[in-house]
Motif scaffolding. Structure first.
Motif, PDB file in Angstrom:
ATOM      1  N   LEU A 262      26.932 -26.049   3.621  1.00 11.10           N
ATOM      2  CA  LEU A 262      26.707 -26.558   4.969  1.00 11.10           C
ATOM      3  C   LEU A 262      28.030 -26.882   5.646  1.00 11.10           C
ATOM      4  O   LEU A 262      29.006 -27.270   4.989  1.00 11.10           O
ATOM      5  CB  LEU A 262      25.844 -27.821   4.919  1.00 11.10           C
ATOM      6  N   ASN A 264      29.446 -29.272   8.739  1.00 10.45           N
ATOM      7  CA  ASN A 264      29.189 -30.334   9.693  1.00 10.45           C
ATOM      8  C   ASN A 264      30.213 -30.213  10.815  1.00 10.45           C
ATOM      9  O   ASN A 264      31.385 -30.547  10.654  1.00 10.45           O
ATOM     10  CB  ASN A 264      29.296 -31.696   9.000  1.00 10.45           C
ATOM     11  N   ILE A 266      31.913 -31.352  14.035  1.00  9.73           N
ATOM     12  CA  ILE A 266      32.083 -32.639  14.712  1.00  9.73           C
ATOM     13  C   ILE A 266      32.875 -32.412  15.990  1.00  9.73           C
ATOM     14  O   ILE A 266      33.987 -31.886  15.957  1.00  9.73           O
ATOM     15  CB  ILE A 266      32.809 -33.643  13.798  1.00  9.73           C
ATOM     16  N   ASN A 290      20.254 -28.317  13.911  1.00  6.85           N
ATOM     17  CA  ASN A 290      20.227 -29.772  13.905  1.00  6.85           C
ATOM     18  C   ASN A 290      21.536 -30.331  14.443  1.00  6.85           C
ATOM     19  O   ASN A 290      22.611 -29.803  14.148  1.00  6.85           O
ATOM     20  CB  ASN A 290      20.001 -30.311  12.486  1.00  6.85           C
ATOM     21  N   PHE A 291      21.413 -31.391  15.226  1.00 13.64           N
ATOM     22  CA  PHE A 291      22.618 -32.090  15.644  1.00 13.64           C
ATOM     23  C   PHE A 291      22.282 -33.554  15.865  1.00 13.64           C
ATOM     24  O   PHE A 291      21.134 -33.934  16.107  1.00 13.64           O
ATOM     25  CB  PHE A 291      23.220 -31.468  16.905  1.00 13.64           C
ATOM     26  N   THR A 292      23.318 -34.374  15.787  1.00 14.53           N
ATOM     27  CA  THR A 292      23.162 -35.825  15.944  1.00 14.53           C
ATOM     28  C   THR A 292      24.128 -36.303  17.013  1.00 14.53           C
ATOM     29  O   THR A 292      25.307 -35.922  17.008  1.00 14.53           O
ATOM     30  CB  THR A 292      23.457 -36.542  14.610  1.00 14.53           C
ATOM     31  N   TRP A 313      28.190 -38.980   7.878  1.00 19.41           N
ATOM     32  CA  TRP A 313      27.403 -38.132   6.977  1.00 19.41           C
ATOM     33  C   TRP A 313      27.023 -38.911   5.722  1.00 19.41           C
ATOM     34  O   TRP A 313      27.876 -39.505   5.058  1.00 19.41           O
ATOM     35  CB  TRP A 313      28.222 -36.899   6.609  1.00 19.41           C
ATOM     36  N   VAL A 318      30.372 -32.565   2.012  1.00 21.03           N
ATOM     37  CA  VAL A 318      30.071 -31.527   2.992  1.00 21.03           C
ATOM     38  C   VAL A 318      31.367 -31.006   3.587  1.00 21.03           C
ATOM     39  O   VAL A 318      32.382 -31.708   3.630  1.00 21.03           O
ATOM     40  CB  VAL A 318      29.147 -32.080   4.111  1.00 21.03           C
ATOM     41  N   LEU A 320      33.586 -30.139   6.630  1.00 24.77           N
ATOM     42  CA  LEU A 320      33.732 -30.588   8.004  1.00 24.77           C
ATOM     43  C   LEU A 320      34.498 -29.553   8.814  1.00 24.77           C
ATOM     44  O   LEU A 320      35.481 -28.982   8.340  1.00 24.77           O
ATOM     45  CB  LEU A 320      34.494 -31.917   8.060  1.00 24.77           C
ATOM     46  N   ARG A 396      34.771 -33.325   3.237  1.00 24.96           N
ATOM     47  CA  ARG A 396      34.724 -34.760   3.564  1.00 24.96           C
ATOM     48  C   ARG A 396      35.458 -35.582   2.515  1.00 24.96           C
ATOM     49  O   ARG A 396      36.152 -36.556   2.850  1.00 24.96           O
ATOM     50  CB  ARG A 396      33.262 -35.208   3.676  1.00 24.96           C
TER      51      ARG A 396
END
Length: 498
Positions: A262, A264, A266, A290-292, A313, A318, A320, A396
């Motif tokens: 995955l 992530n 940012i 998916n996003f936050t 996270w 993960v 980045l 990360r």
């Protein structure tokens, strides 16, 4: 090598002269000992009926015979001395030949073939160990980092453009083309080695090659990392090769499955709604689902936004990807991001291609093509943004262990360089290379008064480089002179017609 040859010639010349002198000495001594005496000496010998008589003749004959024996003994001693000196000189000459052979890597080898081959392999592997292959090397500044060039079967993407080179070019020089072809062929030979594969494995060909990166450390050799398609979707084969200024050797062979890796992404954001809409269109095209959204209060800080996003996270380790809202990336780049990072081992700092002002490139706004058609890597359309370190892929765990961003830096800029320097000072390998699928989209750059003097200077330098190429900017600067020249040419043409 010339010094060694001159030394050998000098030794050989001395030995030849010594042999000539030896022959001359033997000839002279032989003549002295065996040639009949002249008239003066013959007259000195007594006759049989001379007053001295028989006894006197025998005494003189014995004296002459004793002199002859002395001559012979002296000659033997000189010959023995010459032989001893000749033997010593010959031994010195042989030693000189062996030393020259060892220095040049040529000539007869006194060692067994197995020992010679083992010594060569030991030397080659020592070069690999000295280079930045298995572990990173601590560097004082970002200027000391040696960047990679990337390449495919058709193109090479390089930072050093110069007068005849371009950010993207076909390897027209035969030595460069042959070098990269040899690396790919060597990798294919390894992939198709029957000893390392099952009987039913499919043969790998050049069409399976995706991309590679390489860089040369001038005192050690050239490192190649080549990526090929795997047997299944999301699987890849990567080979690491090293050319230690000698025969190319295989360092390792890896099978990589990125199906569950995955990323992530940012993105820090402040007051950029239009750019955010464009970014989300690209985000959706790359199959992200998916996003936050994390809202922060207070003064904007890019470093703080990225730091909060990285630490938010809650799952397992993960990958980045620190990104900005004015960045366009492809799904192929995301694979490049995955392939060039490894927790505890590698971080990836790609060099993206920065787009010039389309309004200047294409003449006027009505002629600007759609965005997808603008993303072309050419000297006239943009440049490699080798002074920027904001877009980066790292795990990360490495980001946390290195200490993250400097949160005391406010506003935009500076935090990325500090993080980059931390990695350069660590034992991790920093992969720095231009990539095909990562673009910085042009936008008008504003340098606000709230920036510190150093940040404002960096902002203005970035603004100047962002607009157009050197030649295009020159045409804008001298446009009044160009227009005046055109008016004069028209006047001359009109006067000739009348």
């Amino acid at each position: 090598m010339m010094m060694v040859r001159r030394g050998l010639l000098a030794w050989i010349s001395r030995v030849v002269v010594l042999l000539v002198l030896l022959c001359c000495a033997i000839s002279v001594l032989y003549m002295l000992a065996c040639t009949p005496k002249g008239d003066d000496e013959q007259l000195a010998l007594p006759r049989a009926n001379s007053p001295t008589g028989k006894e006197g003749y025998q005494a003189i004959l014995q004296e002459w015979e004793e002199q002859h024996r002395n001559y012979v003994s002296s000659l033997k001693r000189q010959i023995a001395q010459l032989k001893e000196e000749l033997q010593e000189r010959s031994e010195q000459l042989r030693n000189g030949q062996y030393q020259a052979s060892d220095a040049a890597g040529l000539g007869p080898d006194r060692s067994p073939p197995e020992k010679t081959q083992a010594d060569l392999l030991a030397f080659l592997h020592s070069q690999v160990d000295k280079a930045e292959v298995h572990a990173g090397v601590k560097l004082a500044t970002e200027y000391a980092a040696v960047p990679f060039d990337s390449f495919t079967l058709q193109k090479v993407y390089q930072l050093e453009t110069g007068l005849t080179r371009h950010p993207e070019e076909k390897p027209v020089r035969k030595d460069k083309r042959d070098e990269l072809v040899e690396a790919i062929e060597s990798a294919l030979e390894t992939l198709n080695n029957p000893a390392e594969n099952s009987p039913n494995h499919r043969p790998y060909t050049a069409s399976d090659f995706i991309e590679g990166i390489y860089r040369t450390e001038r005192d050690k050799g050239t490192l190649y990392e080549l990526t090929f398609k795997g047997d299944h979707k999301h699987e890849f084969k990567r080979l690491v090769l090293f050319r230690p200024f000698g025969p190319i050797i295989k360092v390792k062979k890896e099978k990589l499955n990125m199906a569950n890796t995955l990323i992530n992404v940012i993105v820090p954001l402040a007051k950029r709604v239009d750019k955010f809409w464009q970014f989300m269109q690209n985000f959706r095209a790359a199959n992200f689902r998916n996003f936050t959204f994390i809202q922060l209060n207070g003064e904007f800080s890019r470093g703080k936004g990225l730091d909060v996003g990285a630490r938010f996270w809650k799952g397992s380790n993960v990958l980045l990807f620190f990104c900005d809202v004015d960045i366009y990336f492809t799904s192929e780049f995301l694979n490049t991001c995955r392939l060039n990072t490894q927790p505890g081992k590698k971080v990836f700092y790609p060099v993206l291609f920065s787009q010039y002002n389309p309004g200047i490139i294409y003449g006027h706004h009505d002629a600007v093509p759609p965005l997808e058609q603008q993303l072309v890597i050419k000297k006239e359309t943009g440049f490699w943004r080798d002074f920027g370190f904001g877009m980066t892929c790292q795990y990360r765990s490495d980001f946390i262990n290195i200490g993250g961003f400097d949160l005391d830096i406010k506003g935009w800029g500076g935090e990325d360089v500090h993080l980059y320097r931390k990695y350069l000072h660590s034992n991790l390998i920093v992969v720095r290379t231009p990539v095909r699928g990562l673009f910085h989209l042009w936008h008008e750059k504003r340098c606000v008064d709230e920036l510190s003097p150093e940040q404002y200077k960096m902002c203005m330098q970035s603004k100047a480089m962002n607009e157009a190429s050197h030649g295009q900017l020159g045409m804008l600067v001298f446009r009044h002179e160009i227009e005046a020249h055109l008016r004069k040419q028209k006047q001359k043409t009109s006067s000739k017609k009348t």
